[in-house]
Scaffold this active site. Sequence first.
Site, short mmCIF file in Angstrom:
data_model
loop_
_atom_site.label_atom_id
_atom_site.label_comp_id
_atom_site.label_asym_id
_atom_site.label_seq_id
_atom_site.Cartn_x
_atom_site.Cartn_y
_atom_site.Cartn_z
N GLU A 105 0.74 -1.23 -0.10
CA GLU A 105 0.28 -0.01 0.08
C GLU A 105 0.94 1.38 -0.08
O GLU A 105 0.62 2.27 -0.46
CB GLU A 105 -0.87 0.07 1.09
CG GLU A 105 -2.05 -1.04 0.92
CD GLU A 105 -1.48 -2.37 1.73
OE1 GLU A 105 -0.43 -2.84 1.87
OE2 GLU A 105 -2.52 -3.19 1.76
N MET B 149 24.34 8.26 0.01
CA MET B 149 24.52 9.53 0.80
C MET B 149 24.78 9.62 2.17
O MET B 149 25.53 10.48 2.57
CB MET B 149 23.17 10.18 0.61
CG MET B 149 22.95 11.52 1.18
SD MET B 149 24.13 12.74 0.10
CE MET B 149 23.16 13.49 -0.95
N PHE C 35 -10.98 -6.93 14.66
CA PHE C 35 -9.81 -7.42 13.78
C PHE C 35 -9.61 -6.31 12.68
O PHE C 35 -10.61 -5.54 11.88
CB PHE C 35 -10.65 -8.80 12.83
CG PHE C 35 -9.44 -9.14 11.94
CD1 PHE C 35 -8.37 -9.78 12.27
CD2 PHE C 35 -9.90 -9.34 10.34
CE1 PHE C 35 -7.33 -10.29 11.48
CE2 PHE C 35 -9.24 -10.02 9.60
CZ PHE C 35 -7.66 -10.28 10.03
N GLN C 36 -8.34 -6.23 12.43
CA GLN C 36 -7.78 -5.07 11.67
C GLN C 36 -8.47 -3.62 11.67
O GLN C 36 -8.69 -2.85 10.82
CB GLN C 36 -8.02 -5.58 10.06
CG GLN C 36 -7.13 -6.77 9.85
CD GLN C 36 -7.15 -7.34 8.29
OE1 GLN C 36 -8.11 -6.85 7.51
NE2 GLN C 36 -5.83 -7.66 8.06
N LYS D 242 -17.24 -0.30 7.04
CA LYS D 242 -18.09 -1.22 6.31
C LYS D 242 -19.47 -1.21 6.14
O LYS D 242 -19.99 -1.15 5.01
CB LYS D 242 -17.39 -2.70 6.76
CG LYS D 242 -17.62 -3.67 5.80
CD LYS D 242 -16.92 -5.23 6.12
CE LYS D 242 -17.12 -5.99 4.87
NZ LYS D 242 -16.57 -7.36 5.40
C1 LIG Z 1 19.01 14.29 0.00
C2 LIG Z 1 18.35 15.60 -0.54
C3 LIG Z 1 19.11 16.50 -0.58
C4 LIG Z 1 18.47 17.93 -0.86
N1 LIG Z 1 19.20 18.90 -1.23
C5 LIG Z 1 18.32 20.10 -1.75
C6 LIG Z 1 19.42 21.32 -2.14
O1 LIG Z 1 20.44 21.33 -2.15
N2 LIG Z 1 18.55 22.11 -2.83
C7 LIG Z 1 17.29 22.30 -2.54
O2 LIG Z 1 16.61 23.29 -3.21
N3 LIG Z 1 16.42 21.12 -2.02
C8 LIG Z 1 17.24 20.14 -1.60
N4 LIG Z 1 16.23 19.09 -1.20
C9 LIG Z 1 14.85 19.14 -1.05
C10 LIG Z 1 14.52 20.11 -0.02
O3 LIG Z 1 14.40 19.16 1.12
C11 LIG Z 1 13.05 20.68 -0.38
O4 LIG Z 1 12.10 19.60 -0.55
C12 LIG Z 1 12.87 21.87 -1.21
O5 LIG Z 1 13.92 22.55 -0.98
C13 LIG Z 1 11.53 22.18 -1.30
O6 LIG Z 1 11.42 23.06 -2.38
P1 LIG Z 1 9.99 24.03 -2.25
O7 LIG Z 1 9.91 24.88 -1.33
O8 LIG Z 1 10.20 24.72 -3.81
O9 LIG Z 1 8.95 23.19 -2.47
P2 LIG Z 1 7.87 22.78 -1.22
O10 LIG Z 1 8.39 22.10 -0.18
O11 LIG Z 1 6.81 21.83 -2.00
O12 LIG Z 1 7.06 24.18 -0.92
C14 LIG Z 1 6.27 24.61 -2.06
C15 LIG Z 1 5.86 26.01 -1.33
O13 LIG Z 1 4.96 26.76 -2.17
C16 LIG Z 1 3.85 26.91 -1.66
N5 LIG Z 1 2.83 26.88 -2.70
C17 LIG Z 1 2.08 25.94 -3.24
N6 LIG Z 1 1.16 26.23 -4.09
C18 LIG Z 1 1.34 27.71 -4.40
C19 LIG Z 1 0.68 28.74 -5.11
N7 LIG Z 1 -0.29 28.19 -6.10
N8 LIG Z 1 0.96 29.96 -5.12
C20 LIG Z 1 2.09 30.22 -4.18
N9 LIG Z 1 2.66 29.35 -3.20
C21 LIG Z 1 2.38 28.04 -3.20
C22 LIG Z 1 3.51 26.02 -0.68
O14 LIG Z 1 2.69 26.61 0.48
C23 LIG Z 1 4.97 25.77 0.07
O15 LIG Z 1 5.35 26.91 0.91
C24 LIG Z 1 17.00 17.94 -0.75
C25 LIG Z 1 16.29 16.80 -0.25
C26 LIG Z 1 16.95 15.61 -0.12
C27 LIG Z 1 16.08 14.56 0.11
C1 LIG Z 2 13.16 5.53 4.24
C2 LIG Z 2 14.40 6.08 4.23
N1 LIG Z 2 15.17 5.61 5.21
C3 LIG Z 2 16.41 6.01 5.42
C4 LIG Z 2 16.72 7.20 4.70
C5 LIG Z 2 18.06 8.05 4.99
N2 LIG Z 2 18.94 8.13 3.68
C6 LIG Z 2 18.94 9.16 3.20
S1 LIG Z 2 19.89 8.70 1.73
C7 LIG Z 2 20.19 7.19 2.10
C8 LIG Z 2 21.06 6.27 1.29
C9 LIG Z 2 20.50 6.09 -0.08
O1 LIG Z 2 20.98 4.85 -0.65
P1 LIG Z 2 21.20 4.30 -2.35
O2 LIG Z 2 19.44 4.07 -2.37
O3 LIG Z 2 21.74 3.42 -2.55
O4 LIG Z 2 21.33 5.90 -3.03
P2 LIG Z 2 22.61 6.42 -3.18
O5 LIG Z 2 22.69 7.40 -2.15
O6 LIG Z 2 23.69 5.51 -3.11
O7 LIG Z 2 22.55 7.12 -4.43
C10 LIG Z 2 19.60 6.91 3.14
C11 LIG Z 2 19.66 5.49 3.98
C12 LIG Z 2 15.79 7.84 3.85
N3 LIG Z 2 16.00 8.81 3.40
N4 LIG Z 2 14.56 7.16 3.53
#
Ligand SMILES: Cc1cc2nc3c(=O)[nH]c(=O)nc-3n(C[C@H](O)[C@H](O)[C@H](O)COP(=O)(O)OP(=O)(O)OC[C@H]3O[C@@H](n4cnc5c(N)ncnc54)[C@H](O)[C@@H]3O)c2cc1C
Ligand SMILES: Cc1ncc(C[n+]2csc(CCOP(=O)(O)OP(=O)(O)O)c2C)c(N)n1
Length: 570
Positions: free
Chosen positions: A49, A473, A111-112, A161
């Site tokens: 799911e 990462m 159940f569930q 249900k």
């Molecule tokens: C491993 C990893 C590394 C990351 N590194 C980076 C990085 O280096 N740089 C980076 O940028 N991000 C990075 N991120 C992503 C980061 O965590 C955020 O998800 C991202 O920066 C959010 O972008 P955002 O604010 O544009 O979008 P969202 O979090 O989706 O926010 C959108 C915003 O827009 C607003 N909004 C929605 N609809 C409207 C509308 N119609 N008009 C006006 N406002 C609206 C919402 O209210 C919200 O505040 C990383 C994520 C991971 C998992």
């Molecule tokens: C569900 C979940 N568990 C743990 C993490 C923490 N985490 C962030 S990146 C990462 C490693 C990802 O490894 P892989 O999928 O092999 O990608 P790579 O970084 O090697 O490209 C982990 C464990 C996460 N983001 N999500």
Amino acid sequence: MKLTGAQILWESLVREGVTDVFGYPGGAILPAYDAMLGYPIRHVLVRHEQGATHMADGYARASGRLGVAVATSGPGATNMVTGIATAMMDSSPILCITGQVGSKLIGSDAFQETDITGITLPITKHNYLVTSAADVAAAVREACAVAQSGRPGPVLVDITKDAQQGTADFDWDAAAPNLTEAYDDALPGDGDYLEAVELINAAERPLILAGHGIILSGAERHVLALAEQASIPIAVTLLGIGGIPASHPLNLGMMGMHGEAWVNEAIQSADLLIALGMRFDDRVTGNLKTYARNARKVHVDIDRAELNKNVRVDVAIAKDVKSAVEEWLPIVAPRDRSAWLGRINASKGDSAVRDIQNLPDDGHLYAAHVINDLWHLTSGNAVIVSDVGQHQMWEAQYYRHDRSRTLVTSGGLGTMGFALPAAIGAKIACPDAEVWVVVGDGGFQMTMAELATITQENLDVNVAIINNAYLGMVRQWQEFFYEKRYAATPISGPDFKKLAEAFGIRGATVTKRAEVADAVNAARRDRRAMVIDFQVEQEDSVYPMVPAGADLHKMIRRPSPSPIVETAAD
Ligand SMILES: Cc1cc2nc3c(=O)[nH]c(=O)nc-3n(C[C@H](O)[C@H](O)[C@H](O)COP(=O)(O)OP(=O)(O)OC[C@H]3O[C@@H](n4cnc5c(N)ncnc54)[C@H](O)[C@@H]3O)c2cc1C
Ligand SMILES: Cc1ncc(C[n+]2csc(CCOP(=O)(O)OP(=O)(O)O)c2C)c(N)n1
Ligand SMILES: [Mg+2]
């Protein structure tokens, strides 16, 4: 017209425009499944799911339409939790329908039985427990409206249900939603737009920060028009990628932790930040105390709770970004900002030449090469659904998205296992799109059972596993901040080629750069899915990097001499 609650559910969904749902049956949702056969609904049977929720999410992000997931009570519903939280963090409109035990049994540890509305209260935009057939239509109609209005997000409708089995009069019009202001996008605009435009017109060094909200709003052209009219450069967030064409000269690229060095430098030296539909995530700002200290700030966000939440701003406008920019355009003055643009350009240095394709082949296969090749070979036109980790950041850096909604990725929750199911959702929403999954060997192993869904539905979804035999990462953080003590990050996996074949899907293994094109072309030639195991350099790191909480301008750079050209001046 008298219908059962189960029929009312589908009748309402069909009238709301729903054509596809992702789900998994069980006892408490059986009446709904039985009634579904009488309606024009494509049901995709998932393998877990969590997959259903990510598919609904990928469907919504790729198309802008509501994604719908269905599950039974108890474990079916709790398996949805990660997908709901993922959609909540990234403002993705999904509707989750769960079956619940009979209303008389609620509270008896039946159940569930699980209190899924209680469990999901903090991770849904809104949720409903429906205990009577007479309430189904109104709940479903309102849920569809809430999920898609204002700041979009996940909504859950839990239906007992007996509510599915009972009958009631179906009155579509009487069930029309009457949203309160909190869920309505017709918010009165806070903040003075004239003040915002005055700041824009006066700025010497303005910078637009373009976020996901631009895509959600459909404001892509408006923001670009603003930038072009006033010669303002643009930086994008991870989730804003594609909203502004990567090839546009004013688009500087991604900001933040793994953003381009010159983009972060531009943020730190700008005199005005115009933040549009982005929420100043900590991955974007680094240390808030030193963040853009020289800049005045204008922030437009449809959710007023985001204004002055992380970063204090000078003008805060609670409004849909498209209507805000439409209001500005007639009075924003054209200005020559070549000195500012030249300064940013100079900070790129020679190494801004991004085409790493031309580098000599040292026999190693680098993830950045694979992604850059994938970009070339797909002419930049594919919908890429990336998972979470190093490969996600390399995708953001090396696949240049020119079109909106062509990058689907989990940003805020950073949910490993998202990509494969989300790509299935994207493909069902956009059957004509070329869909690629870019996923790590770790994340792929979390939800790879959905390969069976690809086979059962006969979908053309290609999978590029960036296989570094590490939870890369996390290994990178251990290398940088934990003295290379690799606790629990080396990860083994199956032979991915054979695994794919066991699911009836073509497989290939690639270990050299010279083999990349053949494998990608083979995947593209045939309208059947293919899984490619790209066995890449194991201990490569993503650069540049702002350590968590560090100053945005203090980035860790790739040590030289390096086999890969850096994307910004050292
Ligand atoms: C491993 C990893 C590394 C990351 N590194 C980076 C990085 O280096 N740089 C980076 O940028 N991000 C990075 N991120 C992503 C980061 O965590 C955020 O998800 C991202 O920066 C959010 O972008 P955002 O604010 O544009 O979008 P969202 O979090 O989706 O926010 C959108 C915003 O827009 C607003 N909004 C929605 N609809 C409207 C509308 N119609 N008009 C006006 N406002 C609206 C919402 O209210 C919200 O505040 C990383 C994520 C991971 C998992
Ligand atoms: C569900 C979940 N568990 C743990 C993490 C923490 N985490 C962030 S990146 C990462 C490693 C990802 O490894 P892989 O999928 O092999 O990608 P790579 O970084 O090697 O490209 C982990 C464990 C996460 N983001 N999500
Ligand atoms: Mg890995």
